[in-house]
Design a protein around this motif. Structure first.
Motif, PDB file in Angstrom:
ATOM      1  N   LEU A  79     -15.994  12.596  14.543  1.00 47.87           N
ATOM      2  CA  LEU A  79     -14.686  13.250  14.661  1.00 47.87           C
ATOM      3  C   LEU A  79     -14.292  13.956  13.367  1.00 47.87           C
ATOM      4  N   ILE A  80     -14.525  13.313  12.232  1.00 43.01           N
ATOM      5  CA  ILE A  80     -14.186  13.939  10.949  1.00 43.01           C
ATOM      6  C   ILE A  80     -15.086  15.152  10.705  1.00 43.01           C
ATOM      7  N   ASP A  81     -16.394  14.976  10.910  1.00 44.38           N
ATOM      8  CA  ASP A  81     -17.331  16.060  10.632  1.00 44.38           C
ATOM      9  C   ASP A  81     -17.143  17.257  11.562  1.00 44.38           C
ATOM     10  N   SER A  82     -16.680  17.006  12.773  1.00 43.59           N
ATOM     11  CA  SER A  82     -16.445  18.109  13.717  1.00 43.59           C
ATOM     12  C   SER A  82     -14.997  18.597  13.669  1.00 43.59           C
ATOM     13  N   ARG A  83     -14.261  18.114  12.681  1.00 44.70           N
ATOM     14  CA  ARG A  83     -12.886  18.555  12.397  1.00 44.70           C
ATOM     15  C   ARG A  83     -11.916  18.264  13.546  1.00 44.70           C
ATOM     16  N   GLN A  84     -12.170  17.200  14.263  1.00 48.03           N
ATOM     17  CA  GLN A  84     -11.268  16.753  15.322  1.00 48.03           C
ATOM     18  C   GLN A  84     -10.303  15.730  14.726  1.00 48.03           C
ATOM     19  N   PHE A  85      -9.531  16.197  13.766  1.00 43.69           N
ATOM     20  CA  PHE A  85      -8.675  15.304  12.991  1.00 43.69           C
ATOM     21  C   PHE A  85      -7.604  14.592  13.815  1.00 43.69           C
ATOM     22  N   PRO A  86      -6.926  15.254  14.766  1.00 51.09           N
ATOM     23  CA  PRO A  86      -5.944  14.511  15.566  1.00 51.09           C
ATOM     24  C   PRO A  86      -6.564  13.337  16.330  1.00 51.09           C
ATOM     25  N   ALA A  87      -7.778  13.520  16.851  1.00 53.88           N
ATOM     26  CA  ALA A  87      -8.457  12.419  17.548  1.00 53.88           C
ATOM     27  C   ALA A  87      -8.830  11.318  16.556  1.00 53.88           C
ATOM     28  N   TRP A  88      -9.229  11.710  15.342  1.00 53.99           N
ATOM     29  CA  TRP A  88      -9.534  10.710  14.314  1.00 53.99           C
ATOM     30  C   TRP A  88      -8.287   9.911  13.965  1.00 53.99           C
ATOM     31  N   LEU A  89      -7.146  10.567  13.860  1.00 49.10           N
ATOM     32  CA  LEU A  89      -5.900   9.853  13.549  1.00 49.10           C
ATOM     33  C   LEU A  89      -5.604   8.772  14.588  1.00 49.10           C
ATOM     34  N   ASP A  90      -6.013   8.990  15.838  1.00 50.74           N
ATOM     35  CA  ASP A  90      -5.800   7.988  16.887  1.00 50.74           C
ATOM     36  C   ASP A  90      -6.606   6.718  16.635  1.00 50.74           C
ATOM     37  N   MET A  91      -7.615   6.792  15.778  1.00 47.66           N
ATOM     38  CA  MET A  91      -8.426   5.616  15.460  1.00 47.66           C
ATOM     39  C   MET A  91      -7.784   4.769  14.356  1.00 47.66           C
ATOM     40  N   LEU A  92      -6.693   5.249  13.801  1.00 46.01           N
ATOM     41  CA  LEU A  92      -6.007   4.561  12.711  1.00 46.01           C
ATOM     42  C   LEU A  92      -4.781   3.826  13.239  1.00 46.01           C
ATOM     43  N   HIS A  93      -4.572   2.625  12.762  1.00 46.15           N
ATOM     44  CA  HIS A  93      -3.429   1.803  13.168  1.00 46.15           C
ATOM     45  C   HIS A  93      -2.139   2.394  12.596  1.00 46.15           C
ATOM     46  N   GLU A  94      -1.049   2.170  13.269  1.00 46.34           N
ATOM     47  CA  GLU A  94       0.254   2.673  12.797  1.00 46.34           C
ATOM     48  C   GLU A  94       0.654   2.084  11.454  1.00 46.34           C
ATOM     49  N   ASP A  95       0.172   0.884  11.133  1.00 50.47           N
ATOM     50  CA  ASP A  95       0.487   0.232   9.862  1.00 50.47           C
ATOM     51  C   ASP A  95      -0.652   0.403   8.848  1.00 50.47           C
ATOM     52  N   LEU A  96      -1.388   1.467   8.955  1.00 55.06           N
ATOM     53  CA  LEU A  96      -2.550   1.728   8.104  1.00 55.06           C
ATOM     54  C   LEU A  96      -2.217   1.664   6.612  1.00 55.06           C
ATOM     55  N   ARG A  97      -3.148   1.126   5.840  1.00 56.88           N
ATOM     56  CA  ARG A  97      -3.166   1.254   4.382  1.00 56.88           C
ATOM     57  C   ARG A  97      -4.534   1.846   4.059  1.00 56.88           C
ATOM     58  N   TYR A  98      -4.545   3.012   3.399  1.00 57.45           N
ATOM     59  CA  TYR A  98      -5.743   3.793   3.088  1.00 57.45           C
ATOM     60  C   TYR A  98      -5.797   3.902   1.574  1.00 57.45           C
ATOM     61  N   PHE A  99      -6.732   3.176   0.956  1.00 55.31           N
ATOM     62  CA  PHE A  99      -6.701   2.997  -0.491  1.00 55.31           C
ATOM     63  C   PHE A  99      -8.048   3.300  -1.127  1.00 55.31           C
ATOM     64  N   MET A 100      -8.032   4.142  -2.165  1.00 59.17           N
ATOM     65  CA  MET A 100      -9.211   4.397  -2.986  1.00 59.17           C
ATOM     66  C   MET A 100      -8.801   4.256  -4.448  1.00 59.17           C
ATOM     67  N   PRO A 101      -9.236   3.172  -5.100  1.00 60.15           N
ATOM     68  CA  PRO A 101      -8.857   2.981  -6.502  1.00 60.15           C
ATOM     69  C   PRO A 101      -9.613   3.941  -7.419  1.00 60.15           C
ATOM     70  N   MET A 102      -9.064   4.134  -8.593  1.00 61.63           N
ATOM     71  CA  MET A 102      -9.814   4.800  -9.654  1.00 61.63           C
ATOM     72  C   MET A 102     -10.675   3.727 -10.301  1.00 61.63           C
ATOM     73  N   ARG A 103     -11.831   4.126 -10.823  1.00 60.38           N
ATOM     74  CA  ARG A 103     -12.759   3.175 -11.437  1.00 60.38           C
ATOM     75  C   ARG A 103     -12.819   3.421 -12.935  1.00 60.38           C
ATOM     76  N   HIS A 104     -13.003   2.339 -13.664  1.00 55.14           N
ATOM     77  CA  HIS A 104     -13.101   2.408 -15.116  1.00 55.14           C
ATOM     78  C   HIS A 104     -14.418   1.784 -15.575  1.00 55.14           C
ATOM     79  N   ASN A 105     -14.949   2.314 -16.656  1.00 53.07           N
ATOM     80  CA  ASN A 105     -16.087   1.655 -17.303  1.00 53.07           C
ATOM     81  C   ASN A 105     -15.522   0.502 -18.125  1.00 53.07           C
ATOM     82  N   VAL A 106     -16.039  -0.682 -17.883  1.00 51.35           N
ATOM     83  CA  VAL A 106     -15.544  -1.866 -18.591  1.00 51.35           C
ATOM     84  C   VAL A 106     -16.717  -2.682 -19.113  1.00 51.35           C
ATOM     85  N   LYS A 107     -16.420  -3.583 -20.024  1.00 55.79           N
ATOM     86  CA  LYS A 107     -17.441  -4.448 -20.605  1.00 55.79           C
ATOM     87  C   LYS A 107     -17.941  -5.461 -19.585  1.00 55.79           C
TER      88      LYS A 107
END
Length: 188
Positions: A33-61
């Motif tokens: 759905l994403i690759d074929s740009r059917q975004f409204p149909a993809w949105l239907d696969m997401l829950h109404e209470d969705l949390r969509y999270f991508m953290p930033m990453r750091h180089n650490v010891k």
């Protein structure tokens, strides 16, 4: 889910493999759905209470990865820390045809692999909620010469709603700490 990920807490029996197959098909449908740009149909696969999270990453010891490698949800800066309303607005903006980063639209290809069911509630034979991890490669091509690869892991919580799986929580971990692409307008 922090940098240290526990091994799956579920027996790998017939029910596990049947459930994993079902979840893999869900992910493959989502990627198509994403690759074929059917975004409204993809949105239907997401829950109404969705949390969509991508953290930033750091180089650490060494020894500090669990505590400091990734930014925390709801704290500080992250690449994405969105709910369904925000993700929907991003889709609507792309579909206007005047989105600066998506005109013309990017071509994407999502590859999903290493799907593991980490837990299933109440059980693998009758699940209503599952925690899943997988790996991804997203290829993105824009205009003529811009090409990017995003490689990483996802940790999802899926819930059953009216007989269909929905993404309730998605944690996306890019295996890079410096973004090489000009933007992050694609979905993971």
């Amino acid at each position: 889910m922090d940098a240290k990920v526990e091994p799956p807490r579920i027996a790998r029996d017939k029910d596990y493999f049947n459930l994993r197959s079902q979840i893999e098909e869900f992910y493959f449908d989502e990627a198509e759905l994403i690759d074929s740009r059917q975004f409204p149909a993809w949105l239907d696969m997401l829950h109404e209470d969705l949390r969509y999270f991508m953290p930033m990453r750091h180089n650490v010891k060494l020894g500090q990865h669990a505590e400091r490698e990734d930014t925390r949800e709801e704290e500080g800066i992250s690449w994405f820390n969105e709910d369904k309303w925000t993700v929907t607005k991003r889709v609507e903006q792309i579909l206007t045809g005047v989105h600066y980063a998506e005109e013309p639209l990017s071509r994407t290809s999502h590859l999903i692999t290493n799907v593991q069911i980490r837990s299933a509630l109440p059980s693998a034979d009758a699940p209503t909620e599952v925690e899943v991890s997988c790996r991804f490669i997203v290829y993105l091509n824009r205009v003529e010469y811009e090409t990017y690869f995003f490689v990483g892991k996802r940790y999802d919580r899926l819930v059953m709603v009216d007989g269909e799986w929905k993404v309730l929580h998605r944690r996306i971990i890019l295996d890079q700490n410096v973004l090489q692409a000009k933007n992050l307008s694609t979905f993971f």
